[in-house]
Write a protein that holds these residues in place. Structure first.
Motif, PDB file in Angstrom:
ATOM      1  N   ILE A   1      -6.133 -34.986 -20.955  1.00 47.26           N
ATOM      2  CA  ILE A   1      -6.112 -35.173 -22.424  1.00 47.26           C
ATOM      3  C   ILE A   1      -6.646 -33.930 -23.131  1.00 47.26           C
ATOM      4  CG2 ILE A   1      -6.271 -37.689 -22.363  1.00 47.26           C
ATOM      5  CD1 ILE A   1      -9.308 -37.357 -22.902  1.00 47.26           C
ATOM      6  N   ILE A   2      -6.394 -32.767 -22.531  1.00 49.81           N
ATOM      7  CA  ILE A   2      -6.911 -31.523 -23.127  1.00 49.81           C
ATOM      8  C   ILE A   2      -6.381 -31.316 -24.544  1.00 49.81           C
ATOM      9  CG2 ILE A   2      -6.846 -29.016 -22.932  1.00 49.81           C
ATOM     10  CD1 ILE A   2      -7.105 -29.315 -19.936  1.00 49.81           C
ATOM     11  N   PRO A   3      -5.075 -31.514 -24.847  1.00 58.36           N
ATOM     12  CA  PRO A   3      -4.612 -31.346 -26.232  1.00 58.36           C
ATOM     13  C   PRO A   3      -5.324 -32.278 -27.205  1.00 58.36           C
ATOM     14  CG  PRO A   3      -2.756 -31.368 -24.724  1.00 58.36           C
ATOM     15  CD  PRO A   3      -3.954 -31.784 -23.921  1.00 58.36           C
ATOM     16  N   GLU A   4      -5.523 -33.537 -26.780  1.00 58.06           N
ATOM     17  CA  GLU A   4      -6.192 -34.489 -27.664  1.00 58.06           C
ATOM     18  C   GLU A   4      -7.643 -34.086 -27.932  1.00 58.06           C
ATOM     19  OE1 GLU A   4      -2.817 -36.572 -25.650  1.00 58.06           O
ATOM     20  OE2 GLU A   4      -4.396 -35.195 -25.050  1.00 58.06           O
ATOM     21  N   LEU A   5      -8.313 -33.562 -26.893  1.00 58.17           N
ATOM     22  CA  LEU A   5      -9.700 -33.135 -27.058  1.00 58.17           C
ATOM     23  C   LEU A   5      -9.805 -31.995 -28.068  1.00 58.17           C
ATOM     24  CD1 LEU A   5     -10.894 -33.193 -23.318  1.00 58.17           C
ATOM     25  CD2 LEU A   5     -11.607 -34.745 -25.139  1.00 58.17           C
ATOM     26  N   HIS A   6      -8.882 -31.050 -27.991  1.00 57.63           N
ATOM     27  CA  HIS A   6      -8.915 -29.918 -28.919  1.00 57.63           C
ATOM     28  C   HIS A   6      -8.597 -30.363 -30.349  1.00 57.63           C
ATOM     29  CE1 HIS A   6      -9.007 -27.479 -25.292  1.00 57.63           C
ATOM     30  NE2 HIS A   6      -9.287 -26.427 -26.051  1.00 57.63           N
ATOM     31  N   GLU A   7      -7.668 -31.274 -30.476  1.00 55.25           N
ATOM     32  CA  GLU A   7      -7.328 -31.757 -31.807  1.00 55.25           C
ATOM     33  C   GLU A   7      -8.499 -32.498 -32.431  1.00 55.25           C
ATOM     34  OE1 GLU A   7      -3.713 -34.169 -34.052  1.00 55.25           O
ATOM     35  OE2 GLU A   7      -3.595 -33.676 -31.926  1.00 55.25           O
ATOM     36  N   ALA A   8      -9.200 -33.291 -31.604  1.00 54.37           N
ATOM     37  CA  ALA A   8     -10.374 -34.012 -32.113  1.00 54.37           C
ATOM     38  C   ALA A   8     -11.477 -33.053 -32.538  1.00 54.37           C
ATOM     39  CB  ALA A   8     -10.889 -34.982 -31.044  1.00 54.37           C
ATOM     40  N   ASN A   9     -11.530 -31.884 -31.899  1.00 55.75           N
ATOM     41  CA  ASN A   9     -12.544 -30.890 -32.236  1.00 55.75           C
ATOM     42  C   ASN A   9     -12.089 -29.940 -33.335  1.00 55.75           C
ATOM     43  OD1 ASN A   9     -14.545 -31.736 -30.456  1.00 55.75           O
ATOM     44  ND2 ASN A   9     -13.609 -30.651 -28.739  1.00 55.75           N
TER      45      ASN A   9
END
Length: 409
Positions: free
Chosen positions: A112-120
Motif C-alpha cells: 500500500i505504498i501509494p496509499e501511504l504517500h497519499e495519506a502523507n
C-alpha cells in the motif's frame, strides 16, 4: 493406577478452591480446558481457550505462534499488545513503531505504498510512481531505514534546481515550487504550464520564445512596462507620430494585446467625444503633430462657425465663444439654450416668456447685435415719465432702466 488418575482429577478439580491461579486473578476458567489430566502440558488440538474474545485476536501468522513467544510470564494479561514489544524495529525508529500502518499480520511485505504517500500528502504520480524508495529516502546500508522527507519539491530537487541552465532558475529568481511551472503528472521537466498571470501572455504576447522579452538571462528583472519592449514601435509610429504628439508610452492606455496594434481605443474621457464630436479623423481637432497641445476650448475648433453665424450673428451680438454656454454636442448646433436669466430674468418674474414676450426681437431690436436691447417696446412715454416724476436724475433710456431695475421689478 486407576486410583492415581482419579486422585489427579480430584486435585485438579479442587485446585481453584485450594490455590491461587498462576495465570492471574483475571483468568476465570476451568484448567481442563487447556491442560491434560495426565499432567500440566497443553494439547493445542484440544485447547478450548478462545483468543478471539480477548483484546488481541490471533490473525494471520499470529495464529501459529507459540504462546510463550508473546506470553513470557504465566500471567497472560501482562503480555504487551504493541508491535514493538515483540518485533524489533529494523527501521531504526525512522517510521515510528506502529507496524500496522504499513504491514499486515499476513506478511511483512508492503503493498500500500501509494496509499501511504497519499495519506502523507505526497501522492506518487507521474515520474514519482516509478521510483525506488531509496531514490528519495535516505537509507542505511540495509535499505531498511527510511527517513521521512518534506513534501516540498525542493526537498528532493535542490540539485536539479541549482543545475538548470536554460534558463538558470537560481539566477532568474524562479520559485522553488516546481509545480508552478512543471507538470507533476509528466515524466520529464518539459513545461507548458508556466503561470504567467502576473503578466498575461495573451494574443500578441502569446509567444513561445521567452528570450524575446527576457533578454538578460535573468528572468526576474524583466520590466512589465510596455515601453521596455516596444520603444522602437513607439518611436517608429507615423499615423500619428506618438513621440512628437506626446502620447503616453503606456501602450495599454489605447491598445490591447491584439496583433498589429489594432483596434486602438483612446480613453478620451478628459474631453468626451459625444454626438457631433464623435469623429474618426483625429486630425480634425489635432491639427498639429503634437496631440498633447490640442486646446479644450470650443473656439479653438469652432472659430469659423462662430464668425459665420447669422441667426443670430454671434460676433455682432457679442455672444461668448464658450459654445457650451448655449449648445450641446448635437450636430447642427440645435437645440440651443441660452441662460438669459444670468443677465436679465426673462424666464421668471414679471418678464416671463409667454406672458410678456415671445420673440427675441421684441427686446433686441437690432438682430445684428444682441448686446443692444430696448425696454421701450413695452414701456412707453409718457407713462414712464409720469411714473418717475419724483425720481431725481430720471432719463428715458433703456440702460437707465436696467441700472435701476436689474431684476425687472
Amino acid at each position: 493406577m486407576y486410583r492415581l488418575s482419579s486422585l489427579i482429577l480430584l486435585l485438579l478439580g479442587c485446585f481453584p478452591l485450594l490455590a491461587q491461579s498462576p495465570h492471574g486473578d483475571d483468568l476465570d476458567m476451568d484448567c481442563v480446558k487447556c491442560h491434560h489430566p495426565g499432567g500440566w502440558y497443553i494439547n493445542y488440538q484440544t485447547i478450548q481457550f478462545d483468543h478471539s474474545k480477548t483484546d488481541f485476536q490471533l490473525e494471520g501468522t499470529h495464529a501459529n505462534v507459540d504462546c510463550k513467544l508473546c506470553h513470557s510470564t504465566m500471567v497472560f494479561d501482562q503480555a504487551p499488545m504493541d508491535c514493538a514489544s515483540c518485533h524489533a524495529d529494523i527501521h531504526s525508529q525512522s517510521v515510528g513503531n506502529d507496524c500496522v500502518r504499513c504491514h499486515t499480520s499476513e506478511t511483512w511485505l508492503v503493498d500500500i505504498i501509494p496509499e501511504l504517500h497519499e495519506a502523507n500528502g505526497f501522492p506518487l504520480i507521474g515520474v514519482h510512481s516509478n521510483l525506488s524508495c531509496i531514490e528519495c529516502h535516505n537509507t542505511d546500508s540495509s535499505n531498511l531505514r527510511i527517513d521521512p522527507l518534506g513534501n516540498e519539491c525542493i526537498n528532493c530537487h535542490q540539485d536539479d534546481y541549482a543545475a538548470t541552465q536554460n534558463p538558470n532558475h537560481q539566477q532568474a529568481g524562479f520559485s522553488t515550487d516546481c509545480v508552478e511551472c512543471h507538470n507533476p503528472l509528466g515524466f520529464g521537466w518539459d513545461s507548458e504550464s508556466i503561470n504567467h498571470d502576473f503578466f498575461p501572455l495573451t494574443e500578441g504576447h502569446d509567444i513561445q520564445d521567452c528570450a524575446q522579452c527576457h533578454t538578460t538571462g535573468n528572468y526576474s528583472d524583466a520590466s512589465p512596462e510596455c515601453v521596455t519592449c516596444h520603444q522602437e514601435d513607439y518611436t517608429g509610429t507615423m499615423d500619428p507620430n506618438h513621440a512628437t504628439s506626446g502620447f503616453s508610452t503606456d501602450c495599454v492606455a489605447c491598445h490591447t494585446t491584439s496583433p498589429g496594434w489594432m483596434p486602438a481605443i483612446i480613453n478620451h474621457d478628459f474631453f468626451p467625444l459625444t454626438q457631433g464630436h464623435n469623429i474618426q479623423d483625429c486630425t480634425e481637432c489635432h491639427t498639429t503633430d503634437n496631440y498633447s497641445d490640442a486646446s479644450p476650448e470650443c473656439v479653438a475648433c469652432h472659430q469659423t462657425d462662430y464668425d459665420q453665424t447669422n441667426n443670430p450673428n454671434h460676433l455682432a451680438a457679442n455672444f461668448p465663444t464658450d459654445c457650451v454656454a448655449c449648445h450641446t454636442t448635437n450636430p447642427g448646433w440645435t437645440p440651443a439654450e441660452f441662460d438669459h436669466d444670468q443677465y436679465f430674468p426673462i424666464y421668471t418674474g414679471k418678464h416671463r416668456q409667454g406672458e410678456t414676450w415671445n420673440d427675441c426681437v421684441e427686446c433686441h431690436a437690432n438682430p445684428s447685435n444682441y448686446a443692444d436691447f430696448t425696454c421701450f417696446t413695452c414701456h412707453l412715454q409718457p407713462e414712464m415719465d409720469d411714473k418717475h416724476s419724483e425720481e431725481n436724475g430720471y432719463e428715458y433710456l433703456s440702460s437707465a432702466c436696467l441700472e435701476c431695475h436689474p431684476d425687472g421689478d
